[in-house]
Design an enzyme around this catalytic site. Structure first.
Site, PDB file in Angstrom:
ATOM      1  N   TYR A 135       0.797  -1.225   0.000  1.00  0.00           N
ATOM      2  CA  TYR A 135       0.000   0.000   0.000  1.00  0.00           C
ATOM      3  C   TYR A 135       0.834   1.282   0.000  1.00  0.00           C
ATOM      4  O   TYR A 135       0.280   2.378  -0.148  1.00  0.00           O
ATOM      5  CB  TYR A 135      -0.968  -0.005   1.188  1.00  0.00           C
ATOM      6  CG  TYR A 135      -2.199  -0.857   0.947  1.00  0.00           C
ATOM      7  CD1 TYR A 135      -2.106  -2.240   0.833  1.00  0.00           C
ATOM      8  CD2 TYR A 135      -3.457  -0.278   0.819  1.00  0.00           C
ATOM      9  CE1 TYR A 135      -3.231  -3.018   0.617  1.00  0.00           C
ATOM     10  CE2 TYR A 135      -4.589  -1.050   0.605  1.00  0.00           C
ATOM     11  CZ  TYR A 135      -4.470  -2.416   0.506  1.00  0.00           C
ATOM     12  OH  TYR A 135      -5.593  -3.177   0.281  1.00  0.00           O
ATOM     13  N   LYS A 186       3.914 -14.985   3.129  1.00  0.00           N
ATOM     14  CA  LYS A 186       4.182 -15.833   1.962  1.00  0.00           C
ATOM     15  C   LYS A 186       5.702 -15.943   1.820  1.00  0.00           C
ATOM     16  O   LYS A 186       6.278 -15.682   0.758  1.00  0.00           O
ATOM     17  CB  LYS A 186       3.511 -15.197   0.725  1.00  0.00           C
ATOM     18  CG  LYS A 186       3.456 -16.087  -0.499  1.00  0.00           C
ATOM     19  CD  LYS A 186       2.591 -17.317  -0.355  1.00  0.00           C
ATOM     20  CE  LYS A 186       2.803 -18.240  -1.553  1.00  0.00           C
ATOM     21  NZ  LYS A 186       2.149 -19.550  -1.381  1.00  0.00           N
ATOM     22  N   ASP A 219      -1.897 -18.833   1.923  1.00  0.00           N
ATOM     23  CA  ASP A 219      -2.824 -19.726   1.200  1.00  0.00           C
ATOM     24  C   ASP A 219      -3.439 -20.738   2.169  1.00  0.00           C
ATOM     25  O   ASP A 219      -4.639 -21.010   2.133  1.00  0.00           O
ATOM     26  CB  ASP A 219      -2.151 -20.391  -0.013  1.00  0.00           C
ATOM     27  CG  ASP A 219      -0.756 -20.934   0.257  1.00  0.00           C
ATOM     28  OD1 ASP A 219      -0.213 -20.708   1.359  1.00  0.00           O
ATOM     29  OD2 ASP A 219      -0.202 -21.591  -0.645  1.00  0.00           O
ATOM     30  N   ASP A 247     -12.179  -9.831   4.276  1.00  0.00           N
ATOM     31  CA  ASP A 247     -13.440 -10.018   3.542  1.00  0.00           C
ATOM     32  C   ASP A 247     -13.922 -11.463   3.707  1.00  0.00           C
ATOM     33  O   ASP A 247     -15.131 -11.712   3.794  1.00  0.00           O
ATOM     34  CB  ASP A 247     -13.299  -9.661   2.054  1.00  0.00           C
ATOM     35  CG  ASP A 247     -13.697  -8.203   1.757  1.00  0.00           C
ATOM     36  OD1 ASP A 247     -13.502  -7.337   2.640  1.00  0.00           O
ATOM     37  OD2 ASP A 247     -14.204  -7.927   0.643  1.00  0.00           O
TER      38      ASP A 247
HETATM   39  C1  IPM Z   1     -10.596  -1.756   3.061  1.00  0.00           C
HETATM   40  C2  IPM Z   1     -10.679  -1.313   1.608  1.00  0.00           C
HETATM   41  C3  IPM Z   1      -9.518  -0.421   1.212  1.00  0.00           C
HETATM   42  C4  IPM Z   1      -8.231  -1.226   1.408  1.00  0.00           C
HETATM   43  C5  IPM Z   1      -9.595   0.121  -0.225  1.00  0.00           C
HETATM   44  C6  IPM Z   1     -10.842   0.950  -0.445  1.00  0.00           C
HETATM   45  C7  IPM Z   1      -8.379   0.923  -0.626  1.00  0.00           C
HETATM   46  O1  IPM Z   1     -10.789  -2.425   0.780  1.00  0.00           O
HETATM   47  O2  IPM Z   1     -10.532  -0.880   3.937  1.00  0.00           O
HETATM   48  O3  IPM Z   1     -10.626  -2.955   3.336  1.00  0.00           O
HETATM   49  O4  IPM Z   1      -7.803  -1.957   0.512  1.00  0.00           O
HETATM   50  O5  IPM Z   1      -7.656  -1.102   2.478  1.00  0.00           O
HETATM   51 MN    MN Z   2     -11.084  -4.313   1.845  1.00  0.00          MN
END
Ligand code: IPM
Ligand code: MN
Ligand code: NAD
Length: 350
Positions: A135, A186, A219, A247
């Site tokens: 990032y 990884k 993984d 997620d």
């Molecule tokens: C999150 C989101 C962000 C990230 C995006 C919008 C840049 O997916 O907060 O999980 O990847 O951190």
């Molecule tokens: Mn996210």
């Protein structure tokens, strides 16, 4: 207790409105000196003014607020989402919010997509490193747009960056009576950056003989999150892997509408937001689940020391989930506003 609210884009303002109503109610019940201040930052503001974050914006947040509650950022009218990077990734970087705290807690067996699993099987925390890794966006493109294009995206891992998040994970485990910490990387393929994670994890784990320290390649982590989530107490990982696995964690809790997070620098102005995005197709339809935003507000209260109020919000959410007074994504029939009102009512009755 000064809190900035930033609805942002899409469903962001809709879910933040409900979280704010919950904060106002709980503040009045517990006599908290809560002051809320709405910021206009987001796609509409950027399209109207050309400004994503005002020049003094991040310093102002740090100076004038104890915490920030954010909805979501991302708008199809801005295809490169530069405003989202400036605002969201900007807050994480400029406020040095190095801990991305993402609790994964299933409130009701009905919400879990895994057969036969209940709340006892899904109750862990992911700590995502939140200021470096991929990032940092280091790199560049040579000969863009041609068949000779070369695109480089570098992952940055520093000893200080890895050390502070790994240390935080162990400290959290000890403070909360959690017995197991998993570090996921990884390092079998990424033998420079992730060798650093291996080294730091071994060094820090040695200070916590009371806690079981285990490594999983990412993984395998993805596999076990779905086949056997009960084995996890605390997971610590890098920025990108943490994004992805949380997620999966959201799915285990009933969906993105349920998942909460805190972006923390302990002792400084921190930022709280649901894990989900702006969900453009749902925007303006009164369909978004406000629970992720409401539980993020509970994390905000907890971080400011209002632990009883935070626990009350969590109990109110558990009450409406048990009663089915929820939005369609988790099997209810209510709209965003009605689901938010049900949480406020549950708070008043507790
Ligand atoms: C999150 C989101 C962000 C990230 C995006 C919008 C840049 O997916 O907060 O999980 O990847 O951190
Ligand atoms: Mn996210
Ligand atoms: P998303 O989280 O917005 O939506 C993914 C799916 O989850 C959709 O099917 C959506 O309907 C559902 N969903 C999400 N939140 C929900 C809620 N509260 N209630 C019910 N259903 C919900 O992810 P996406 O579609 O990949 O991204 C949309 C935009 O949001 C993009 O611009 C992306 O960059 C941005 N985004 C922002 C953040 C953030 O601000 N923290 C996080 C993720 C994505």
């Amino acid at each position: 207790m000064r809190v900035a609210t930033l609805g942002g884009d899409g469903i962001g303002p809709e879910v933040v409105r409900e979280a704010v109503a919950v904060l106002e109610r709980v503040a009045s019940i517990y006599g908290l000196p809560l002051e809320l201040h709405a910021l206009p930052w987001g796609a509409d503001h950027y399209l109207a003014t050309g400004v994503t974050v005002p020049a003094d914006g991040f310093a102002m947040l740090a100076r004038e607020f104890d915490a920030v509650l954010t909805g979501a950022l991302g708008d199809p009218r801005i295809p490169d989402n530069r405003h989202a990077r400036d605002i969201l990734l900007g807050m994480r970087a400029e406020l040095d919010l190095y801990v991305n705290y993402r609790p994964i807690r299933l409130l009701d067996a009905r919400l879990c997509p895994l057969r036969g699993r209940g709340p006892a099987d899904v109750d862990f925390v992911v700590f995502r490193e939140n200021t470096e890794g991929l990032y940092v966006n280091a790199g560049g493109r040579l000969r863009p747009g041609t068949e000779d294009e070369v695109a480089i995206q570098e992952e940055i891992n520093t000893w200080k960056g890895v050390h502070r998040i790994v240390r935080h994970a162990f400290e959290f485990a000890r403070a909360r009576g959690r017995r197991r910490v998993v570090m996921s990387d990884k390092s079998n393929a990424l033998t420079h950056g992730h060798a650093l994670w291996q080294r730091v994890f071994r060094e820090v784990a040695a200070d916590y003989p009371d806690i079981e320290a285990r490594h999983l390649y990412v993984d395998a982590l993805a596999y076990f999150l779905v086949t056997d989530p009960a084995q996890f107490d605390v997971v610590v990982t890098n920025n990108l892997f943490g994004d992805i696995v949380t997620d999966v964690g959201a799915a285990l809790q009933g969906g993105l509408g349920m998942a909460a997070s805190g972006n923390l620098h302990p002792g400084r102005t921190s930022m709280f937001e649901p894990v989900h995005g702006s969900a453009p197709p749902l925007a303006g339809t009164n369909a978004a689940n406000p629970i992720g935003a409401v539980l993020s507000a509970a994390l905000l209260l907890e971080s400011l020391g209002a632990t009883e109020a935070a626990a009350a919000v969590e109990r109110a959410v558990a009450t409406v989930v048990a009663a089915g007074q929820v939005t369609r994504d988790i099997g209810g029939t209510l709209g965003t506003r009605e689901a938010g009102a049900a949480i406020v009512d549950a708070l008043s009755e507790l």
